[in-house]
Design an enzyme around this catalytic site. Structure first.
Site, PDB file in Angstrom:
ATOM      1  N   GLU A 241       3.294  -4.074  -6.799  1.00 32.61           N
ATOM      2  CA  GLU A 241       2.264  -3.656  -6.367  1.00 32.61           C
ATOM      3  C   GLU A 241       0.717  -4.491  -7.386  1.00 32.61           C
ATOM      4  O   GLU A 241       0.468  -4.020  -8.488  1.00 32.61           O
ATOM      5  CB  GLU A 241       2.714  -2.200  -6.783  1.00 32.61           C
ATOM      6  CG  GLU A 241       1.242  -1.366  -6.414  1.00 32.61           C
ATOM      7  CD  GLU A 241       0.191  -1.147  -6.790  1.00 32.61           C
ATOM      8  OE1 GLU A 241      -1.342  -2.253  -6.411  1.00 32.61           O
ATOM      9  OE2 GLU A 241       0.372  -0.548  -7.541  1.00 32.61           O
ATOM     10  N   CYS A 275      -6.709   0.631  -8.255  1.00 34.32           N
ATOM     11  CA  CYS A 275      -5.885  -0.362  -7.944  1.00 34.32           C
ATOM     12  C   CYS A 275      -6.154   0.513  -6.311  1.00 34.32           C
ATOM     13  O   CYS A 275      -6.576  -1.019  -5.601  1.00 34.32           O
ATOM     14  CB  CYS A 275      -4.886  -0.726  -8.167  1.00 34.32           C
ATOM     15  SG  CYS A 275      -3.259   0.522  -7.521  1.00 34.32           S
TER      16      CYS A 275
END
Length: 496
Positions: A241, A275
């Site tokens: 990720e 993010c």
């Protein structure tokens, strides 16, 4: 810069509060031998943990969750101290930790239970099943921006699936990592099923080569590539990720006030260090003036700093204000306009960055192509949502996105090359434990959270069992001369 890099002696790691530079604690810097020892300990504990079965594992993970709930104020204080985020932001993170931990424990048995499948024409005389077994030991490498919530995804799902875990928290947030492992150990006792190793990139590299059965990494795309290269030597499978450059698309029929409020929160909360935070906005020209004015007005009222009244805190890492400043200057040098703030919003020697809103930013500017990871919003107007979709998909990143439209939100969302989309909200997908979380392109691959997150940490095994002897046996050298002729005629009749 009031904080400092997490350095210490050759064998120790020092954690600092980025708000005032205060030392928070010292931790050992684990060597490759230390990491190997932690993995070996987790390996010894893995058979006992896997042997408990889903019901007993759920009981223990539920006990951990209840302990975390009782000690939420302690966790919130640790998160705030190591990251500099506000108490409210740390509380939100703690809530997410509890909810995702509950989901993984509650649903592992259902998601990973044995499943029967239809055996098909050729193997009609067999039963066919799919089983999911624990991998063994999972390595988790966590980030500093959400030091409890982000790693709890792979940790909770790996544990619920029957694995033990070796966790390397960020070198900026070791106390949070230690707290997670220690609280689990309190309720389980016996061999530790969640080991923690401390250090920087070299410790993460050692974990990748220490013989774990899978690695789950969250961090920058550049570091993710290095993790993948290290794991390839095994080969050790990985879940990555990585970075994002998430866009918000605002259509002409959007609730403009709600979209503006969401853009400010999605882009500036946690000082933009998210993010899946909103970094660029594409707004239809018909509503662009009103939307932009509301964003600037709302962002200008935000309070930045370390006091109790701050809306968001400082940058967590020392280098981040310089990156933010570079992106702002690059955009302005290419013809962009600053509607709020500017290069001076990220001052040298200060950990706090004031809100910045830019417009008319060229698509090749750094602030459009690289993760800024700061309280900077770009607003560019478009003539139609087709143009907004094309610009969104042009990015190498494909993590998350948001769409605001009363009539076409879902249709627009399905055209975006991203892993997750919120329609008429921002970041909502992060708060739904049953939804898989992850991206595509430079944002990584694999999923945590939800059923897909549980299956990431399980080994799939297909099993067939013959129930009766077959009328025809094509899988034998003793088959008769007409076996295949009969079988082909049968296939033509049934499948042709």
């Amino acid at each position: 810069m009031t904080g400092g890099a997490p350095t210490g002696g050759a064998g120790e790691l020092v954690s600092f509060d980025p708000r005032d530079g205060r030392e928070l604690g010292r931790y050992p810097r684990h060597s490759p031998a230390d990491v190997a020892a932690a993995v070996a300990a987790a390996r010894r504990a893995s058979s006992g943990w896997a042997g408990l079965g889903h019901t007993e594992r759920r009981r223990r993970l539920d006990a951990w969750r209840r302990l975390v709930v009782r000690r939420v104020p302690e966790l919130v204080q640790l998160i705030s101290a190591e990251t500099g985020k506000t108490t409210a932001d740390a509380q939100l993170e703690a809530v997410l930790v509890v909810d995702h931990l509950r989901w993984a424990a509650a649903h592992a048995a259902r998601v990973l239970r044995r499943r029967r499948v239809f055996p098909g024409l050729l193997m009609y005389n067999h039963t066919a099943t799919v089983d999911h077994h624990p991998l063994g030991v999972v390595g988790v490498i966590g980030p500093w921006n959400y030091p409890a919530f982000i790693p709890i995804g792979p940790i909770a799902h790996a544990l619920a699936a029957g694995n033990t875990v070796v966790f390397k928290p960020s070198e900026y947030t070791p106390a949070v990592g230690a707290w997670l492992a220690d609280t689990l150990d309190e309720v389980i006792g016996g061999p530790r099923v969640l080991e923690v190793v401390f250090g920087a990139g070299d410790t993460g590299a050692a974990l990748c080569s220490a013989g774990v059965d899978k690695v789950a990494f969250t961090g920058s795309t550049a570091t993710g590539r290095r993790v993948m290269a290290a794991c390839a030597q095994g080969p050790t499978p990985v879940v990555l990720e990585c970075g994002g450059k998430d866009a918000m698309l605002v259509d002409r029929d959007a609730d403009v006030a709600a979209a503006a409020d969401a853009a400010v929160w999605g882009g500036l909360s946690n000082a933009g260090q998210t993010c899946v935070g909103v970094e660029r906005v594409y707004v239809h020209e018909a509503v662009a003036d009103r939307f932009t004015a509301l964003v600037v007005e709302t962002a200008a009222a935000l309070r930045t700093g370390t006091g109790p009244g701050a809306d968001f805190g400082p940058m967590t890492t020392p280098e981040q204000p310089g990156i933010v400043q570079e992106h702002i200057r690059d955009a302005l040098s290419r013809g962009a306009r600053a509607l709020l703030g500017g290069p001076d919003s990220a001052r040298a020697g200060s950990a706090s960055v004031r809100p910045v809103v830019l417009t008319d930013v060229p698509e090749d500017a750094l602030v459009m192509t690289e993760e800024t990871f700061g309280p900077v919003l770009v607003i560019n107007r478009v003539a139609a949502m087709e143009e907004a979709v094309e610009r969104t998909n042009r990015s190498v990143y494909g993590l998350g996105a948001a769409v605001y439209s009363r009539s076409a939100g879902t249709r627009i969302a399905r055209q975006l090359r991203v892993g997750m989309v919120s329609v008429n909200s921002v970041l909502a997908f992060s708060g739904v434990p049953a939804l898989p979380f992850g991206g595509t392109g430079a944002s990584g691959f694999g999923r945590v959270h939800g059923p897909e997150g549980l299956r990431e940490f399980a080994r799939t095994q297909s099993v067939t069992r013959q129930r009766v002897r077959p009328f025809l046996q094509p899988l034998s050298f003793r088959r008769g001369p007409r076996t295949m002729d009969i079988l082909l005629r049968l296939v033509r009749t049934v499948r042709g």
